[in-house]
Write an enzyme that holds these catalytic residues in place. Structure first.
Site, PDB file in Angstrom:
ATOM      1  N   ARG A  46      65.102  24.025  -6.607  1.00 34.44           N
ATOM      2  CA  ARG A  46      66.170  24.485  -5.718  1.00 34.44           C
ATOM      3  C   ARG A  46      67.434  24.819  -6.494  1.00 34.44           C
ATOM      4  NH1 ARG A  46      65.839  19.145  -2.233  1.00 34.44           N
ATOM      5  NH2 ARG A  46      65.755  18.510  -4.389  1.00 34.44           N
ATOM      6  N   HIS A  82      58.865  23.022   1.197  1.00 34.95           N
ATOM      7  CA  HIS A  82      57.613  22.672   0.512  1.00 34.95           C
ATOM      8  C   HIS A  82      56.525  23.691   0.845  1.00 34.95           C
ATOM      9  CE1 HIS A  82      59.151  18.322   0.893  1.00 34.95           C
ATOM     10  NE2 HIS A  82      59.161  18.590  -0.404  1.00 34.95           N
ATOM     11  N   SER A 130      63.794  16.597   1.956  1.00 37.12           N
ATOM     12  CA  SER A 130      63.254  15.676   2.954  1.00 37.12           C
ATOM     13  C   SER A 130      64.311  14.676   3.402  1.00 37.12           C
ATOM     14  CB  SER A 130      62.038  14.936   2.387  1.00 37.12           C
ATOM     15  OG  SER A 130      60.982  15.835   2.138  1.00 37.12           O
ATOM     16  N   LYS A 187      60.938   5.145  -5.168  1.00 32.96           N
ATOM     17  CA  LYS A 187      61.359   5.618  -3.849  1.00 32.96           C
ATOM     18  C   LYS A 187      60.956   4.631  -2.767  1.00 32.96           C
ATOM     19  CE  LYS A 187      61.270  10.645  -4.436  1.00 32.96           C
ATOM     20  NZ  LYS A 187      60.727  11.894  -3.884  1.00 32.96           N
TER      21      LYS A 187
END
Length: 160
Positions: free
Chosen positions: A89, A16, A127, A40
């Protein structure tokens, strides 16, 4: 020109921070926006995530942390920001991010999304991977700043 770099940052990682540092070289100001995603379940509280992001932006003069519980487009409109920065990514990230970018654009026509490719050394990093490794006592120092590593250790040891 101002930009928003939104995310849940649960926790913030060097991946990040790489995107943030690179975005800060492109835009006059970058707001790292800690958000809530109703889909989430978070490991760190909203305030803990914001605190970690505040520490992450300390050394970047044209970056600041903020938080928002609502639609990104509403925050952007209120703040007069017309650029969203997102890191990619892999192709799987792009598939999801393009949908979100199109939805945001439909709700706020002036909002553009800029994608930055993640540095290859962070292409595997998320994460959730950091949390999983930390949960088993793994060394996550290559992936997160020391204050995040300490926060993970505290959480997993039960001493919040």
């Amino acid at each position: 020109m101002k930009a928003i770099y939104p995310g849940s940052f649960d926790p913030i990682t060097y991946g990040h921070m790489d995107i943030l540092k690179r975005a800060s070289k492109i835009f006059d100001e970058v707001v790292v926006l800690v958000m809530k995603n109703i889909n989430k379940r978070y490991f760190f509280t909203f305030s803990e995530r914001l605190s970690m992001v505040e520490k992450a932006v300390e050394g970047i003069q044209n970056a600041r942390a903020d938080s928002y519980e609502g639609l990104l487009v509403d925050y952007a409109r209120k703040a007069g920001i017309k650029i969203v920065v997102r890191g990619l990514r892999a192709i799987s990230d792009f598939e999801m991010e393009i949908q979100v970018a199109h939805i945001n654009k439909a709700m706020y026509a002036d909002l553009e999304t800029v994608f930055l490719m993640t540095d290859p050394k962070y292409s595997f990093l998320s994460s959730s991977i950091v949390r999983e490794a930390a949960s088993f006592g793994g060394d996550v120092s290559l992936w997160v700043p020391p204050y995040v590593e300490e926060a993970l250790k505290r959480k997993f040891s039960g001493s919040t």
